[in-house]
Scaffold this motif. Sequence first.
Motif, PDB file in Angstrom:
ATOM      1  N   LEU A  18       1.262  -0.984  -0.209  1.00  0.00           N
ATOM      2  CA  LEU A  18       0.477   0.100  -0.343  1.00  0.00           C
ATOM      3  C   LEU A  18       0.458   1.281  -0.091  1.00  0.00           C
ATOM      4  O   LEU A  18       0.847   1.894  -0.641  1.00  0.00           O
ATOM      5  CB  LEU A  18      -0.874   0.163   0.885  1.00  0.00           C
ATOM      6  N   PHE A  19       2.228   1.456   0.869  1.00  0.00           N
ATOM      7  CA  PHE A  19       2.702   2.555   0.630  1.00  0.00           C
ATOM      8  C   PHE A  19       3.648   2.791  -0.541  1.00  0.00           C
ATOM      9  O   PHE A  19       3.840   3.813  -1.185  1.00  0.00           O
ATOM     10  CB  PHE A  19       3.634   2.638   2.075  1.00  0.00           C
ATOM     11  N   VAL A  20       3.504   1.400  -1.238  1.00  0.00           N
ATOM     12  CA  VAL A  20       5.055   1.893  -2.591  1.00  0.00           C
ATOM     13  C   VAL A  20       3.273   2.760  -3.480  1.00  0.00           C
ATOM     14  O   VAL A  20       3.837   3.230  -4.336  1.00  0.00           O
ATOM     15  CB  VAL A  20       5.190  -0.168  -3.228  1.00  0.00           C
ATOM     16  N   VAL A  21       2.398   2.049  -3.282  1.00  0.00           N
ATOM     17  CA  VAL A  21       1.703   2.402  -4.613  1.00  0.00           C
ATOM     18  C   VAL A  21       0.636   4.560  -4.409  1.00  0.00           C
ATOM     19  O   VAL A  21       1.493   4.536  -5.128  1.00  0.00           O
ATOM     20  CB  VAL A  21      -0.143   1.733  -4.241  1.00  0.00           C
ATOM     21  N   ILE A  22       1.209   4.210  -3.051  1.00  0.00           N
ATOM     22  CA  ILE A  22       0.973   5.584  -2.065  1.00  0.00           C
ATOM     23  C   ILE A  22       1.604   6.914  -3.256  1.00  0.00           C
ATOM     24  O   ILE A  22       1.529   7.404  -3.317  1.00  0.00           O
ATOM     25  CB  ILE A  22       0.750   6.028  -0.953  1.00  0.00           C
ATOM     26  N   ASN A  23       3.337   5.890  -2.253  1.00  0.00           N
ATOM     27  CA  ASN A  23       4.452   7.131  -2.775  1.00  0.00           C
ATOM     28  C   ASN A  23       4.204   7.153  -4.345  1.00  0.00           C
ATOM     29  O   ASN A  23       4.566   8.201  -5.024  1.00  0.00           O
ATOM     30  CB  ASN A  23       5.184   6.229  -2.391  1.00  0.00           C
ATOM     31  N   ALA A  24       3.913   6.378  -5.317  1.00  0.00           N
ATOM     32  CA  ALA A  24       4.383   5.997  -6.730  1.00  0.00           C
ATOM     33  C   ALA A  24       3.505   7.062  -7.106  1.00  0.00           C
ATOM     34  O   ALA A  24       3.714   7.780  -7.844  1.00  0.00           O
ATOM     35  CB  ALA A  24       3.600   4.467  -7.011  1.00  0.00           C
ATOM     36  N   VAL A  25       1.809   7.021  -6.461  1.00  0.00           N
ATOM     37  CA  VAL A  25       1.304   7.817  -7.350  1.00  0.00           C
ATOM     38  C   VAL A  25       1.762   9.216  -7.113  1.00  0.00           C
ATOM     39  O   VAL A  25       1.647  10.300  -8.044  1.00  0.00           O
ATOM     40  CB  VAL A  25      -0.206   7.338  -6.395  1.00  0.00           C
ATOM     41  N   TRP A  26       2.323   9.500  -5.605  1.00  0.00           N
ATOM     42  CA  TRP A  26       2.801  11.005  -4.978  1.00  0.00           C
ATOM     43  C   TRP A  26       4.102  11.798  -6.989  1.00  0.00           C
ATOM     44  O   TRP A  26       4.184  12.241  -6.273  1.00  0.00           O
ATOM     45  CB  TRP A  26       2.820  11.093  -3.943  1.00  0.00           C
ATOM     46  N   VAL A  27       5.014  10.032  -6.642  1.00  0.00           N
ATOM     47  CA  VAL A  27       5.984  10.912  -7.600  1.00  0.00           C
ATOM     48  C   VAL A  27       5.769  11.073  -8.644  1.00  0.00           C
ATOM     49  O   VAL A  27       5.492  11.699  -9.789  1.00  0.00           O
ATOM     50  CB  VAL A  27       7.521   9.244  -7.596  1.00  0.00           C
ATOM     51  N   LEU A  28       4.530  10.424  -9.131  1.00  0.00           N
ATOM     52  CA  LEU A  28       4.071  10.984 -10.583  1.00  0.00           C
ATOM     53  C   LEU A  28       3.446  11.963 -10.497  1.00  0.00           C
ATOM     54  O   LEU A  28       3.213  12.829 -11.933  1.00  0.00           O
ATOM     55  CB  LEU A  28       2.757   9.700 -11.164  1.00  0.00           C
ATOM     56  N   ARG A  29       3.065  12.872  -9.513  1.00  0.00           N
ATOM     57  CA  ARG A  29       1.860  13.420  -9.530  1.00  0.00           C
ATOM     58  C   ARG A  29       2.756  14.856  -9.269  1.00  0.00           C
ATOM     59  O   ARG A  29       2.737  15.823 -10.064  1.00  0.00           O
ATOM     60  CB  ARG A  29       1.288  13.684  -8.619  1.00  0.00           C
ATOM     61  N   ILE A  30       3.741  14.623  -8.093  1.00  0.00           N
ATOM     62  CA  ILE A  30       4.991  15.915  -8.438  1.00  0.00           C
ATOM     63  C   ILE A  30       6.090  16.145  -9.923  1.00  0.00           C
ATOM     64  O   ILE A  30       5.949  17.295 -10.419  1.00  0.00           O
ATOM     65  CB  ILE A  30       6.212  15.812  -7.144  1.00  0.00           C
ATOM     66  N   LEU A  31       6.160  15.014 -10.433  1.00  0.00           N
ATOM     67  CA  LEU A  31       6.468  14.371 -11.732  1.00  0.00           C
ATOM     68  C   LEU A  31       5.651  15.235 -13.231  1.00  0.00           C
ATOM     69  O   LEU A  31       6.765  16.375 -13.727  1.00  0.00           O
ATOM     70  CB  LEU A  31       7.114  13.419 -12.772  1.00  0.00           C
TER      71      LEU A  31
END
Length: 218
Positions: A59-72
């Motif tokens: 779950l943490f991986v998914v949340i952080n991956a979504v944030w990485v895409l958002r910030i990019l």
Amino acid sequence: MNIHWTPDLFVHIGYALMLVALLARDILWLRAVLVCAQSNLALYAWTHGLAGMTFWNSLFVVINAVWVLRILRERRAVKLPEALAGIHRRDFAAMGAQEFLRFWNEGQGREAEGRLIADGSHPAELLYLVSGQARVRRQGREIAALPAGSFAGEMSLLTGEPTSADVDALGPVRLQAWPVARLQEIRQRQPQLWTRLQSVLGHDMIEKLRRAAAQAGS
Ligand SMILES: Nc1ncnc2c1ncn2[C@@H]1O[C@@H]2COP(=O)(O)O[C@H]2[C@H]1O
């Protein structure tokens, strides 16, 4: 090689990467490294049959991956139209290009004439003079001229007090206007953007002081 050593490697790599993530200053790097760290921990948990730990780390991986895409996406370079690029460079340099464009589009562009701000009022908008000029008067006496590229109404916005002067357009002017209610919302909910807006307004006030000093010296 010990048969348990290879799966255990995931937990060591995972926590070592977490350590690296905690050293990152930039939120993008922090989240990107956390994706790697938590993937390793999820893999470790999975290879050891630890369902709870697998679930949470995935779950943490998914949340952080979504944030990485958002910030990019937020940081992607944007090409501003030429007219806006000049305004950004000159008067909104404290904001990133994308942030500036979003902020600019929250305002409303319009032509105006005559009184823009009345002394002693609580204006509904912060104004930016895109083109044309205005003059600032207190008790009928002119105290300053506002060239294109100036804000009007920033003092009452920042202090919460009534406006300090009348502001009148000298002929037709083009304005960009932001509702004060929306700016107050930014102050409450987007403190980073608010800080950068304060910096933009601070720059504007320094320019006003410089002009006043130059005029007093001439
Ligand atoms: N001395 C000054 N020099 C330049 N602009 C001013 C000066 N005094 C007031 N203003 C502008 O006039 C505006 C009147 O409303 P505010 O006080 O909100 O914000 C003020 C500034 O934008």
